[in-house]
Design a protein around this motif. Structure first.
Motif, PDB file in Angstrom:
ATOM      1  N   ALA A 166     -12.893  70.221 -17.891  1.00 27.61           N
ATOM      2  CA  ALA A 166     -12.809  70.398 -19.345  1.00 27.61           C
ATOM      3  C   ALA A 166     -14.000  69.754 -20.050  1.00 27.61           C
ATOM      4  N   ASP A 167     -14.392  68.543 -19.611  1.00 25.61           N
ATOM      5  CA  ASP A 167     -15.540  67.868 -20.242  1.00 25.61           C
ATOM      6  C   ASP A 167     -16.814  68.675 -20.049  1.00 25.61           C
ATOM      7  N   ASP A 168     -16.990  69.229 -18.855  1.00 29.41           N
ATOM      8  CA  ASP A 168     -18.189  70.015 -18.573  1.00 29.41           C
ATOM      9  C   ASP A 168     -18.210  71.291 -19.416  1.00 29.41           C
ATOM     10  N   LEU A 169     -17.054  71.952 -19.549  1.00 24.35           N
ATOM     11  CA  LEU A 169     -16.993  73.165 -20.358  1.00 24.35           C
ATOM     12  C   LEU A 169     -17.295  72.861 -21.816  1.00 24.35           C
ATOM     13  N   HIS A 170     -16.785  71.713 -22.335  1.00 18.91           N
ATOM     14  CA  HIS A 170     -17.116  71.281 -23.709  1.00 18.91           C
ATOM     15  C   HIS A 170     -18.617  71.211 -23.895  1.00 18.91           C
ATOM     16  N   ALA A 171     -19.297  70.528 -22.966  1.00 19.08           N
ATOM     17  CA  ALA A 171     -20.739  70.324 -23.096  1.00 19.08           C
ATOM     18  C   ALA A 171     -21.505  71.635 -23.005  1.00 19.08           C
ATOM     19  N   ARG A 174     -21.344  73.951 -26.160  1.00 15.53           N
ATOM     20  CA  ARG A 174     -22.165  73.489 -27.290  1.00 15.53           C
ATOM     21  C   ARG A 174     -23.618  73.932 -27.137  1.00 15.53           C
ATOM     22  N   THR A 175     -24.042  74.234 -25.902  1.00 20.40           N
ATOM     23  CA  THR A 175     -25.424  74.699 -25.691  1.00 20.40           C
ATOM     24  C   THR A 175     -25.541  76.207 -25.761  1.00 20.40           C
ATOM     25  N   GLY A 176     -24.418  76.897 -26.033  1.00 20.32           N
ATOM     26  CA  GLY A 176     -24.462  78.353 -26.132  1.00 20.32           C
ATOM     27  C   GLY A 176     -24.255  79.091 -24.825  1.00 20.32           C
ATOM     28  N   ALA A 177     -23.838  78.363 -23.793  1.00 22.16           N
ATOM     29  CA  ALA A 177     -23.621  79.022 -22.498  1.00 22.16           C
ATOM     30  C   ALA A 177     -22.402  79.927 -22.563  1.00 22.16           C
ATOM     31  N   ARG A 178     -22.446  81.004 -21.812  1.00 18.60           N
ATOM     32  CA  ARG A 178     -21.311  81.904 -21.680  1.00 18.60           C
ATOM     33  C   ARG A 178     -20.588  81.551 -20.386  1.00 18.60           C
ATOM     34  N   ILE A 179     -19.279  81.334 -20.465  1.00 13.43           N
ATOM     35  CA  ILE A 179     -18.504  80.873 -19.310  1.00 13.43           C
ATOM     36  C   ILE A 179     -17.376  81.859 -19.039  1.00 13.43           C
ATOM     37  N   VAL A 180     -17.259  82.271 -17.788  1.00 18.28           N
ATOM     38  CA  VAL A 180     -16.188  83.178 -17.377  1.00 18.28           C
ATOM     39  C   VAL A 180     -15.388  82.474 -16.272  1.00 18.28           C
ATOM     40  N   ALA A 187      -2.752  81.438 -16.224  1.00 13.88           N
ATOM     41  CA  ALA A 187      -1.810  80.844 -17.182  1.00 13.88           C
ATOM     42  C   ALA A 187      -1.915  79.325 -17.180  1.00 13.88           C
ATOM     43  N   ARG A 188      -1.988  78.747 -15.994  1.00 11.57           N
ATOM     44  CA  ARG A 188      -2.104  77.289 -15.895  1.00 11.57           C
ATOM     45  C   ARG A 188      -3.420  76.811 -16.499  1.00 11.57           C
ATOM     46  N   LEU A 189      -4.533  77.544 -16.225  1.00  8.08           N
ATOM     47  CA  LEU A 189      -5.824  77.170 -16.801  1.00  8.08           C
ATOM     48  C   LEU A 189      -5.793  77.254 -18.325  1.00  8.08           C
ATOM     49  N   GLY A 190      -5.094  78.276 -18.867  1.00  5.94           N
ATOM     50  CA  GLY A 190      -4.978  78.400 -20.308  1.00  5.94           C
ATOM     51  C   GLY A 190      -4.306  77.186 -20.928  1.00  5.94           C
ATOM     52  N   GLU A 191      -3.231  76.696 -20.257  1.00  8.14           N
ATOM     53  CA  GLU A 191      -2.560  75.491 -20.756  1.00  8.14           C
ATOM     54  C   GLU A 191      -3.502  74.292 -20.736  1.00  8.14           C
ATOM     55  N   ILE A 192      -4.295  74.167 -19.654  1.00  7.92           N
ATOM     56  CA  ILE A 192      -5.232  73.039 -19.542  1.00  7.92           C
ATOM     57  C   ILE A 192      -6.280  73.103 -20.638  1.00  7.92           C
ATOM     58  N   LEU A 193      -6.862  74.293 -20.873  1.00  9.22           N
ATOM     59  CA  LEU A 193      -7.886  74.441 -21.893  1.00  9.22           C
ATOM     60  C   LEU A 193      -7.321  74.177 -23.290  1.00  9.22           C
ATOM     61  N   ALA A 194      -6.087  74.667 -23.520  1.00  8.09           N
ATOM     62  CA  ALA A 194      -5.465  74.437 -24.832  1.00  8.09           C
ATOM     63  C   ALA A 194      -5.198  72.956 -25.063  1.00  8.09           C
ATOM     64  N   ASP A 195      -4.738  72.248 -24.020  1.00 10.18           N
ATOM     65  CA  ASP A 195      -4.493  70.807 -24.153  1.00 10.18           C
ATOM     66  C   ASP A 195      -5.769  70.052 -24.475  1.00 10.18           C
ATOM     67  N   ARG A 196      -6.917  70.544 -24.018  1.00 15.34           N
ATOM     68  CA  ARG A 196      -8.198  69.877 -24.254  1.00 15.34           C
ATOM     69  C   ARG A 196      -8.902  70.411 -25.500  1.00 15.34           C
ATOM     70  N   ALA A 236     -18.165  86.022 -25.096  1.00 15.70           N
ATOM     71  CA  ALA A 236     -17.299  84.938 -25.539  1.00 15.70           C
ATOM     72  C   ALA A 236     -17.760  83.613 -24.980  1.00 15.70           C
ATOM     73  N   GLY A 237     -17.512  82.525 -25.717  1.00 15.16           N
ATOM     74  CA  GLY A 237     -17.870  81.192 -25.242  1.00 15.16           C
ATOM     75  C   GLY A 237     -17.190  80.912 -23.917  1.00 15.16           C
ATOM     76  N   ILE A 238     -15.854  81.037 -23.867  1.00 16.79           N
ATOM     77  CA  ILE A 238     -15.094  80.909 -22.623  1.00 16.79           C
ATOM     78  C   ILE A 238     -14.152  82.104 -22.528  1.00 16.79           C
TER      79      ILE A 238
END
Length: 986
Positions: A166-171, A174-180, A187-196, A236-238
């Motif tokens: 999550a910390d790496d995706l945040h960083a 912010r630099t404009g990277a596209r993440i897939v 579903a589990r990843l969605g919960e993790i991203l939402a919590d962060r 999309a950003g993520i």
């Protein structure tokens, strides 16, 4: 030599033996005799240049304009040079010992020749350096190398560390990277991203690999117009997508590539893309399931589990009794030549069995070594013997069904349906489940959810996924608040299961402990105390788990790995536990009593017969002890990055064996493991071996049960004649656990004659080299040791009289009949799948050449194997599948094979239409059928036309001079009968 003519013979005779080792002439003459007889022998490859003037390589089978891709030429060149040096060293050793003449031409390509073959073709080298300048086949290929090298890098690996992810995706966002993110646990990843507090969008569906590759390629080239679906994935950003890809990558083209300004539109195509998959996020990768064709369950014939008989073996014919099989013979009857199975009986009686009725024969297996009584043909002796056996098995069947009825009313704990965590755990399984494995898992879950104790046997070959079935069952029990005990026969296996369960269940609040001699007394006392308090969810251990001081707060599931490895007192304790908790037993080679209990459903059985994807059979070699062979085998495995087991089943002298191996292969790192070592030392050796700190493990049979180290793909078993058959099978199963070809070498003493029983064991293990032979090994072991004490002495005589196979099928038939009469629940379809019910045969005698010609399938043993498979087919789909298999393996079908498949189709239709016989009488084709009494014969007569006559129990067809005409008419009539019987509405 017979195939290649006098040129090869003359060239071999020109070999100069004058200056060779004194033994070279004798060795060469022996090799020459083998070549004359077309027999294989060790070192045959050195004579290849004498038979093939123009050497061929795999490259000769590629299209002339095909592109050859070389991934790492430097590494490849290094490996080739090392192999070439080893090959020259081997030739020198053989020449010095007189085992090979000197001056023989090389039977393989040299490294330089391989480089020349590659350079002569269009090729692409994925590296800046190479052994040759890459051929520039096009401008695209010329520019592809720097793109691949400078733009793409491996994706970062997080291995389940979601906070770091999550910390790496945040960083990065912010630099404009596209993440897939592509994951099976979206579903589990969605919960993790939402919590962060990470914003993301969910992809509607995962584009195909081709579409995603095209989108990335367009992004690299800076193409402005991208298909909307692909643009959304990249913009999309993520983006979070439910799906599966093999691995991720990172693409950074900012500053590393100059693109035409008119083709690049900032904001539309990203300059930095990160693709992450389950391999990087969670540390595991699960490929997409194999594309499944419509599943047709093929009935498993007895020959699948009983070895094919050889000439001289006792066999049992269902209708005619016990005789001696003499082999396949050709007979010309009424001007038509066909192949038959010859069986000799008493008083010089002889039976010729048509190949399409080969399923009526089975190998005779008795309770002891006494030869059986050979019957005469045409007498009532066999009918009397078989009738007595039928009466005996009816009594046994009643007793078994009474046990089943008592089991049905025993109360037990009903586990709840699967939880979301259960689904998440199963989604994280890094392999694709086979259909058999999924069926076994579902059957176990269904049993656990019933309000009665489960007692299920999972029978699957080594490495077929039984442990995963057990792990999911254990997790299901823990989710219901119950404790689980996993009982294993060895401390080494306990350690491995402990590691497997701990790693898989690490993301969940499940406490896993191990109870074995690897634990100190203080640690054991602590584990026992926490077990009593309910603070340990899963405990894995050896027979230590069965001692009286082991008590659970709420035991719900007992898992037993290889029950036959435990003693009588242990089994009595297990028998008591079966009445209290759910029991799941895992085995690769079940004992006969277990098979019998599964017949009635007293013990439910699930079979896993499908090998994992890409699994290859283990190549097995039996030979006298040979240090040159040992060195070659070890070096070959080490050169492909693998490891080796060297099994020496005596603790005394094992260190001397290790020292001898160290001198033989000084480049190998060797360790020793056996059961008498101190616990801490044995544990450390095994852990280090798994971590690849050693290349060769010299060990006793301590590795026999369940050990799973995929990197070990060569096993050398010293003094192999001293091991039991099932033991040899289990030891061989320690290798070949992945997609790499595995090798097993069974060494016997060089100057000592081994006994007849040991020779049979070694022959049996060599014959059972195909995948999924565990049940057949159990049956062959039964044959050699005797089937006594299966259900008590009172059945001894009946088994001896009719043979184990027929006795078992009679019992299965009696159980079915009694079940139907008493309206008891039927077992699963695969509980009895390994035994086909007895059926009346269909007599087919038509003027057709219907067999496998010798020039089509030259090997007689293989022809017999195919005949038995084909004779046991009970569906038209099976026959069509066999036709396709024959085309794939042997080429286009010749007329006799087409006729054989035609007869098999007739047999299937006849069996399902109550037809007793099809033959020729009075110049016409006569079909005798009891089923006609249940048909509207007038309607059938109208359908078939006036040339065909339909009576009460017979159908007469004209025997047209053109064979294809009456063949088509006969099949049409049988299909009409079948349709009228099974689909009256039509």
């Amino acid at each position: 030599l017979a195939r290649h003519g006098p040129e090869a013979r003359e060239a071999l005779r020109q070999i100069n033996l004058a200056n060779c080792h004194p033994n070279a002439r004798e060795s060469f003459e022996q090799d020459f005799e083998y070549l004359e007889r077309a027999e294989r022998f060790q070192g045959i490859e050195f004579y290849l240049p004498f038979f093939y003037e123009t050497p061929a390589s795999p490259l000769d089978y590629l299209p002339p304009d095909g592109l050859l891709v070389v991934e790492d030429p430097l590494e490849l060149s290094t490996v080739m040079d090392e192999l070439d040096a080893q090959a020259q060293e081997l030739v020198q050793e053989l020449t010095c010992h007189g085992e090979l003449p000197s001056g023989l031409p090389r039977p393989y390509f040299t490294p330089q020749e391989i480089r020349s073959l590659v350079a002569a073709r269009p090729h692409l080298i994925l590296s800046r350096e190479g052994w040759e300048t890459p051929t520039q086949t096009s401008k695209d290929i010329a520019t592809a190398v720097p793109l691949l090298e400078t733009l793409f890098t491996p994706a970062p690996v997080y291995s389940g560390q979601v906070k770091r992810l999550a910390d790496d995706l945040h960083a990065r966002t912010r630099t404009g990277a596209r993440i897939v993110l592509v994951s099976r646990q979206a579903a589990r990843l969605g919960e993790i991203l939402a919590d962060r507090q990470l914003a993301f969008q969910t992809g509607a569906s995962l584009p195909s690999p081709e579409e995603l590759s095209e989108a990335v390629a367009l992004a690299v080239e800076g193409v402005e117009t991208i298909v909307p679906q692909k643009r959304e994935v990249l913009r999309a950003g993520i983006t979070l997508i439910q799906g599966s890809l093999a691995e991720g990558w990172e693409l950074d083209q900012s500053g590393s590539l100059t693109l035409p300004a008119e083709r690049h539109k900032v904001g539309d195509v990203p300059t930095h893309i990160l693709l992450l998959t389950d391999a990087e996020i969670f540390g595991h990768y699960k490929p997409e399931p194999r594309r499944r064709t419509p599943f047709v369950r093929r009935t498993v014939t007895p020959e699948t589990f009983f070895f094919d008989f050889q000439p001289g073996d006792y066999v049992v014919h269902v209708e005619h009794g016990i005789g001696i099989f003499r082999g396949l013979v050709k007979l010309n009857l009424d001007g038509v030549e066909n192949e038959y199975l010859q069986v000799d009986y008493a008083a010089n009686d002889r039976l010729y069995v048509p190949v399409h009725q080969a399923d009526r024969l089975s190998r005779y297996v008795s309770v002891d070594d006494k030869p059986p009584v050979i019957h005469r043909l045409g007498t009532a002796d066999w009918s009397v013997v078989k009738r007595r056996a039928q009466h005996a098995v009816e009594e046994i069947a009643r007793e078994l069904l009474e046990l089943y009825a008592a089991r049905e009313i025993t109360p037990g704990f009903a586990f709840a349906p699967d939880t979301p965590w259960q689904q998440e755990l199963e989604a994280a399984f890094p392999y694709v489940e086979t259909e058999d494995q999924l069926r076994a898992i579902n059957q176990v879950k269904r049993d656990m959810e019933k309000p009665k104790p489960m007692d299920r046997l999972i029978c699957g070959d080594v490495g077929y996924g039984k442990t995963e079935v057990a792990l999911r069952a254990a997790f299901k029990a823990v989710m219901a608040g119950k404790q689980v005990a996993l009982l294993v026969p060895t401390t080494v296996l306990a350690q491995q299961h402990y590691q497997t369960f701990s790693e898989r269940l690490a993301p969940y609040p499940v406490v896993v402990e191990m109870l074995s001699r690897f634990r100190s007394r203080k640690e054991q006392e602590d584990i026992l105390q926490r077990l009593r308090e309910g603070k340990v969810d899963i405990v894995i251990g050896t027979h230590r788990l069965l001692q009286k001081d082991v008590r659970f707060k709420s035991l719900g599931l007992l898992i037993i790995d290889e029950e036959q490895r435990f003693g009588v007192s242990h089994k009595e304790r297990l028998k008591k536990m079966r009445t209290e908790v759910d029991v799941l037993t895992l085995t690769a080679t079940p004992i006969p009593r277990t098979l019998y209990m599964s017949l009635s459903g007293v013990r439910d059985m699930s079979t896993i017969n499908t090998p994992p994807a890409e699994r290859l059979p283990i190549k097995t070699t039996i030979c006298p002890y040979d240090e040159t062979l040992i060195r070659t085998a070890i070096l070959r495995e080490l050169n492909r990055g693998g490891q080796v087991y060297f099994v020496h089943n005596r603790v005394m002298g094992i260190e001397q064996i290790a020292q001898r191996l160290q001198k033989l292969v000084p480049e190998a790192r060797i360790a020793i493991a056996h059961g008498q070592m101190p616990e801490s030392q044995l544990e450390r050796v095994m852990v280090d071996f798994v971590a690849r700190k050693y290349d060769v493990l010299v060990c006793t049979s301590i590795i026999e049960s369940g050990l799973d180290i995929p990197n070990v793909n060569t096993i050398i078993i010293n003094q192999a004649h001293q091991f039991g058959l099932a033991q040899l099978y289990q030891l061989r199963g320690r290798v070949g656990r992945g997609a790499v070809r595995a090798y097993a070498y069974l060494l016997t003493p060089r100057n000592m004659e081994i006994g007849e029983a040991a020779r049979k064991r070694l022959e049996a293990i060599a014959e059972a080299s195909d995948l999924g032979a565990g049940l057949r090994i159990a049956m062959r072991d039964l044959e050699m040791r005797g089937a006594g004490e299966i259900l008590g002495d009172r059945q001894h005589g009946h088994i001896a009289a009719v043979g184990f196979d027929l006795y078992t099928r009679l019992l299965a038939q009696a159980v079915r009949q009694l079940r139907n009469g008493r309206q008891l629940p039927q077992p699963e379809e695969d509980t009895l799948a390994y035994l086909e019910p007895l059926q009346e045969g269909v007599q087919i005698s038509l003027p057709l050449q219907a067999y496998l010609p010798e020039d089509y399938v030259p090997d007689a043993t293989l022809r017999l194997h195919l005949y038995r498979r084909m004779a046991g087919m009970l569906s038209l789909a099976d026959v069509e599948a066999m036709a396709q298999e024959l085309r794939d393996r042997f080429g286009e079908l010749p007329p006799p094979v087409c006729n054989l498949l035609y007869q098999l189709r007739l047999k299937v239709l006849a069996l399902e239409s109550n037809v007793q016989s099809i033959g020729v009488e009075a110049g016409q084709i006569l079909v005798r059928a009891e089923g006609l009494e249940h048909l509207n014969r007038e309607a059938l007569q109208r359908y078939v036309g006036g040339a065909v006559r339909v009576s009460r129990r017979q159908i007469w067809l004209p025997l047209h001079p053109d064979t294809s005409v009456w063949q088509a008419e006969l099949e049409r009539v049988l299909r009409l009968m079948h349709r009228m019987l099974h689909d009256p509405g039509r």
